[in-house]
Motif scaffolding. Structure first.
Motif, PDB file in Angstrom:
ATOM      1  N   GLU A 262     -11.122 -27.400 -10.826  1.00 53.20           N
ATOM      2  CA  GLU A 262     -10.095 -28.148 -10.097  1.00 53.20           C
ATOM      3  C   GLU A 262     -10.158 -27.828  -8.603  1.00 53.20           C
ATOM      4  OE1 GLU A 262      -5.249 -28.170  -9.923  1.00 53.20           O
ATOM      5  OE2 GLU A 262      -6.192 -27.810 -11.860  1.00 53.20           O
ATOM      6  N   ILE A 263     -10.296 -26.557  -8.278  1.00 54.37           N
ATOM      7  CA  ILE A 263     -10.372 -26.146  -6.874  1.00 54.37           C
ATOM      8  C   ILE A 263     -11.632 -26.703  -6.217  1.00 54.37           C
ATOM      9  CG2 ILE A 263     -10.717 -24.134  -5.367  1.00 54.37           C
ATOM     10  CD1 ILE A 263      -8.749 -22.639  -7.273  1.00 54.37           C
ATOM     11  N   ARG A 264     -12.773 -26.654  -6.925  1.00 58.91           N
ATOM     12  CA  ARG A 264     -14.011 -27.239  -6.379  1.00 58.91           C
ATOM     13  C   ARG A 264     -13.853 -28.725  -6.118  1.00 58.91           C
ATOM     14  NH1 ARG A 264     -17.411 -25.166 -10.653  1.00 58.91           N
ATOM     15  NH2 ARG A 264     -16.985 -22.983 -10.440  1.00 58.91           N
TER      16      ARG A 264
ATOM     17  N   LYS B 237      -9.463 -23.949 -13.670  1.00 58.84           N
ATOM     18  CA  LYS B 237      -8.888 -23.812 -12.322  1.00 58.84           C
ATOM     19  C   LYS B 237      -9.986 -23.856 -11.263  1.00 58.84           C
ATOM     20  CE  LYS B 237      -4.602 -21.411 -13.347  1.00 58.84           C
ATOM     21  NZ  LYS B 237      -3.793 -20.212 -13.145  1.00 58.84           N
TER      22      LYS B 237
ATOM     23  N   LYS C 187     -11.043 -30.340  -5.462  1.00 57.53           N
ATOM     24  CA  LYS C 187     -10.175 -30.515  -4.287  1.00 57.53           C
ATOM     25  C   LYS C 187     -10.937 -30.214  -2.997  1.00 57.53           C
ATOM     26  CE  LYS C 187      -5.726 -29.743  -6.479  1.00 57.53           C
ATOM     27  NZ  LYS C 187      -4.549 -28.881  -6.598  1.00 57.53           N
ATOM     28  N   LYS C 188     -11.755 -29.162  -3.026  1.00 62.71           N
ATOM     29  CA  LYS C 188     -12.549 -28.811  -1.848  1.00 62.71           C
ATOM     30  C   LYS C 188     -13.502 -29.949  -1.488  1.00 62.71           C
ATOM     31  CE  LYS C 188     -15.740 -25.488   0.047  1.00 62.71           C
ATOM     32  NZ  LYS C 188     -16.896 -24.700  -0.237  1.00 62.71           N
TER      33      LYS C 188
END
Length: 132
Positions: free
Chosen positions: A19-21, A16, A23-24
């Protein structure tokens, strides 16, 4: 076992986080692209002598200079407003232009909100240039 569950949970959190990195990073790249596009667009508008102002009715006035080679500071203007049907309309134009030609540009703008504004600006500049 409890240790296996903890390791599995940590793996989920790591995925997760990755994935967040990602997207950022993608958002940051898009921001930079948008800022570059805006900067390039503003420089192009300045180069062509385009400035903006607000009219009394909340519309936008487009002010062109650098059209008349004999008088580069001469202003060619038009005002764009949204009517009650949420369609763009010209509320002022100086010098006056052939409405059959400007109506085509407005129709394109109202049917293609993504690219129509650029087409309107380029088209109006060409129509003003043709008045010389």
């Amino acid at each position: 076992t409890h240790a296996t569950e903890v390791l599995a949970e940590e793996s989920v959190y790591r995925l997760k986080a990755l994935e967040i990195r990602g997207k950022k990073r993608e958002i940051e790249e898009n921001k930079n692209t948008t800022l570059e596009d805006l900067t390039r667009g503003l420089l192009n508008y300045r180069y062509t002598g385009l400035n903006f102002d607000k009219d009394r009715n909340g519309g936008l006035i487009f002010i062109f200079t650098k059209i008349d080679p004999n008088e580069e500071s001469r202003e060619f203007t038009f005002a764009l407003n949204l009517n009650e049907n949420h369609l763009y309309e010209l509320t002022a134009c100086n010098p006056k232009l052939d409405t059959s030609r400007t109506d085509v540009l407005l129709s394109n703008l109202n049917s293609d909100r993504d690219n129509g504004l650029n087409s309107l600006i380029v088209g109006m500049r060409k129509l003003f240039k043709a008045t010389l």
